[in-house]
Design an enzyme around this catalytic site. Structure first.
Site, mmCIF file in Angstrom:
data_model
loop_
_atom_site.group_PDB
_atom_site.id
_atom_site.type_symbol
_atom_site.label_atom_id
_atom_site.label_comp_id
_atom_site.label_asym_id
_atom_site.label_seq_id
_atom_site.Cartn_x
_atom_site.Cartn_y
_atom_site.Cartn_z
ATOM 1 C CB CYS A 105 48.963 -36.059 -30.419
ATOM 2 S SG CYS A 105 48.565 -34.563 -31.302
ATOM 3 C CB SER A 153 23.710 -40.845 -3.742
ATOM 4 O OG SER A 153 24.185 -41.656 -4.814
ATOM 5 C CD GLU A 212 43.894 -40.729 -27.937
ATOM 6 O OE1 GLU A 212 44.604 -41.421 -28.703
ATOM 7 O OE2 GLU A 212 44.140 -39.533 -27.701
ATOM 8 C CG HIS A 244 44.476 -37.980 -30.909
ATOM 9 N ND1 HIS A 244 44.856 -37.764 -29.605
ATOM 10 C CD2 HIS A 244 44.805 -36.862 -31.593
ATOM 11 C CE1 HIS A 244 45.388 -36.564 -29.493
ATOM 12 N NE2 HIS A 244 45.364 -35.991 -30.687
#
Ligand code: XMP
Length: 507
Positions: free
Chosen positions: A79, A221, A169, A167
């Site tokens: 792009c 966590s 991806e 694109h």
């Protein structure tokens, strides 16, 4: 040698996705700011230039000197990356008559070109640009077109330099991964040796060398990132790793106990600290969400710090930071796409060096590494959960009683998702305790009790999310169970907002 592809980031929202796709090809890659190309790195085998929110002719457009890469490595511009190379090498880029956005099909492509090896006729691609290349530089040739875009892809003749205005991806470019594979594997020569197993082996060896006989502290966590980091470090330094798991009192029902047990089964050296008293006391009467977060962040640091200081000879503080956390904080456009939620920074005077063994991994890779390390599936697929826990799911002030109500309702919802085989289909789910009461009727009695909202979303990265389209039968069952079993709740709603414009959490 760890072969790598460098992805130069010109600020596109999909740059991370390019990285993920390259990693899916079992090839290591680094996403770097557009102007930070590493000189003289012998491991680089190719370069990808990302898209950008700018037009190439914008005053503020990001510019690079192509001399550093052209002719030295195979290059693929995507792009903006494609338009930029075309523009600075003598072609023309102009605003497209209408913005080209969405699905398109290749009307024609050069079947001999290695970039399109294996491509099918009319392959669907995804366009997202306001500009278009109207003239290619001297010596460049178009290698694909769509109905509207003549130079949908190009190559510099006799050079390993390509550009695509679509694109590859994104998911909607149906053969996009094939195009990237053609580039990364065939053209750049990747050996595809980046795998969870190779990551574990090399990282454990590196950690051994880096940490030597030093003692390391890590905050757990219950989430997948810190858990995988802990198991990896445990493999490298064994008992010299001490993990601290703080219970602020607003975890899920029985979570502190269950997760602590999981950690012990994994052979981790864990100190569980029940600090709920302190947190509840400091949160008393506080209703503002940011204030709640600040208090929890501050208390967490205090509790963690007090525990950590007991380990007097610790030299390192390990964290489960993953790659997207770092890319976001490095965001080169200066626009904050997602604010960071991690609970506050630890005091600098602790004088510990930072160790982040997962800093190169995407979330799906962290999970693969966890599996490679033999961790139990329920720890690996656990939904994300906010650091401040149920505190940001209780609208208004927090009391132990409200936490109890919410834990019970949440437990029914989450267990229900598991029982119905829906847990892995949603990105995360939970219940929100609303600060409203409404009238109901139970038996012959009028009730005036609380309402809760169920929230379940689908997402790939929490940056955008859609509400999960859960089956009505399931929701009916959960609603029934909550109202019948959780004392204090007589109404259940389902949140049907997507992000944006809403957020996943209510606070
Ligand atoms: P939002 O609500 O911004 O949440 O759409 C995006 C993701 O971040 C989690 N989240 C938090 N995580 N501390 C955390 O550690 C926080 O204060 C916090 N707030 C939101 C949220 O659960 C979701 O996964």
């Amino acid at each position: 040698m760890q072969q790598k592809i460098i992805i130069l980031d010109f600020g596109s929202q999909t740059t991370q996705l390019i990285g993920r796709r390259v990693r899916e090809l079992d090839t290591f890659c680094e996403i770097l700011p557009y102007n930070k190309f590493p000189k003289d790195d012998p491991d680089v085998i190719g370069v990808i230039l990302s898209g950008s929110p700018f037009s190439v002719y914008d005053h503020e457009a990001f510019k690079i000197d192509l001399a550093g890469i052209r002719g030295k490595y195979p290059v693929l511009g995507i792009c903006y990356g494609a338009q930029y190379m075309s523009y600075v090498l003598g072609g023309a880029v102009e605003p497209a008559g209408t913005r080209e956005y969405g699905r398109a099909n290749l009307a024609w492509f050069d079947q001999e070109n290695p970039l399109f090896k294996g491509f099918e006729d009319h392959s669907q691609v995804w366009m997202s640009h306001g500009d278009t290349i109207t003239r290619l530089p001297e010596g460049f040739k178009a290698i694909a077109s769509t109905d509207k875009v003549q130079n949908a892809a190009y190559q510099a003749e006799g050079e390993k330099l390509w550009g695509v205005q679509f694109h590859p991806e994104v998911f909607h470019s149906v053969q996009g991964t094939l195009l990237l594979k053609n580039f990364v594997v065939d053209i750049c020569g990747s050996c595809q040796n980046w795998s969870a197993a190779s990551f574990v082996d090399s990282t454990v060896a590196e950690l051994k060398a880096q940490l030597g006989d030093d003692r390391v502290i890590l905050g757990l966590s219950g989430g997948v990132d810190s858990s995988v980091a802990a198991v990896l470090l445990n493999k490298a330094v064994g008992d010299r790793l001490t993990c601290i798991f703080v219970d602020h009192g607003m975890l899920r029902k029985n979570e502190f106990k269950n997760v602590l047990h999981d950690y012990e089964c994994l052979g981790l050296n864990v100190i569980g600290v029940d600090a709920s008293e302190k947190f509840f006391k400091d949160l008393e009467g506080v209703t503002d969400p940011e204030q709640k977060r600040k208090i929890i962040g501050r208390d967490f640091v205090e509790v963690f710090d007090a525990e950590a200081r007991k380990i007097t000879d610790a030299k390192w503080l390990a964290q489960g930071t993953i790659y997207p956390d770092r890319i976001e904080s490095l965001n080169i456009t200066g626009k904050t796409i997602k604010s960071h939620h991690n609970v506050g920074g630890l005091p600098e005077e602790m004088n510990l060096q930072l160790c982040e063994p997962l800093k190169w991994l995407f979330k799906d890779e962290v999970r693969r590494v966890g599996r490679q390390l033999g961790m139990p599936e329920h720890l690996i697929t656990r939904h994300p959960f906010p650091g401040p826990g149920l505190a940001v799911r209780i609208l208004g002030d927090i009391t132990r009683e409200k936490v109890r109500v919410l834990q019970d309702a949440d437990d029914i919802f989450i267990q229900g998702l598991r029982d119905w085989g829906l847990y892995d289909q949603v990105w995360q789910a939970g219940v929100i305790l609303l600060p409203v009461k409404s009238v109901g009727v139970m038996g012959d009695e009028r009730t005036y009790e609380r309402a809760v909202a169920l929230r379940a979303v689908t997402s790939t990265d929490a940056m955008t999310a859609d509400w999960a389209h859960l089956p009505y039968d399931f929701m009916a069952k959960v609603s029934n169970d909550i109202i019948n079993k959780v004392k204090g709740v007589n109404r259940v709603c389902y949140d049907i907002s997507s992000k944006p414009p809403s957020t996943i959490e209510w606070e």
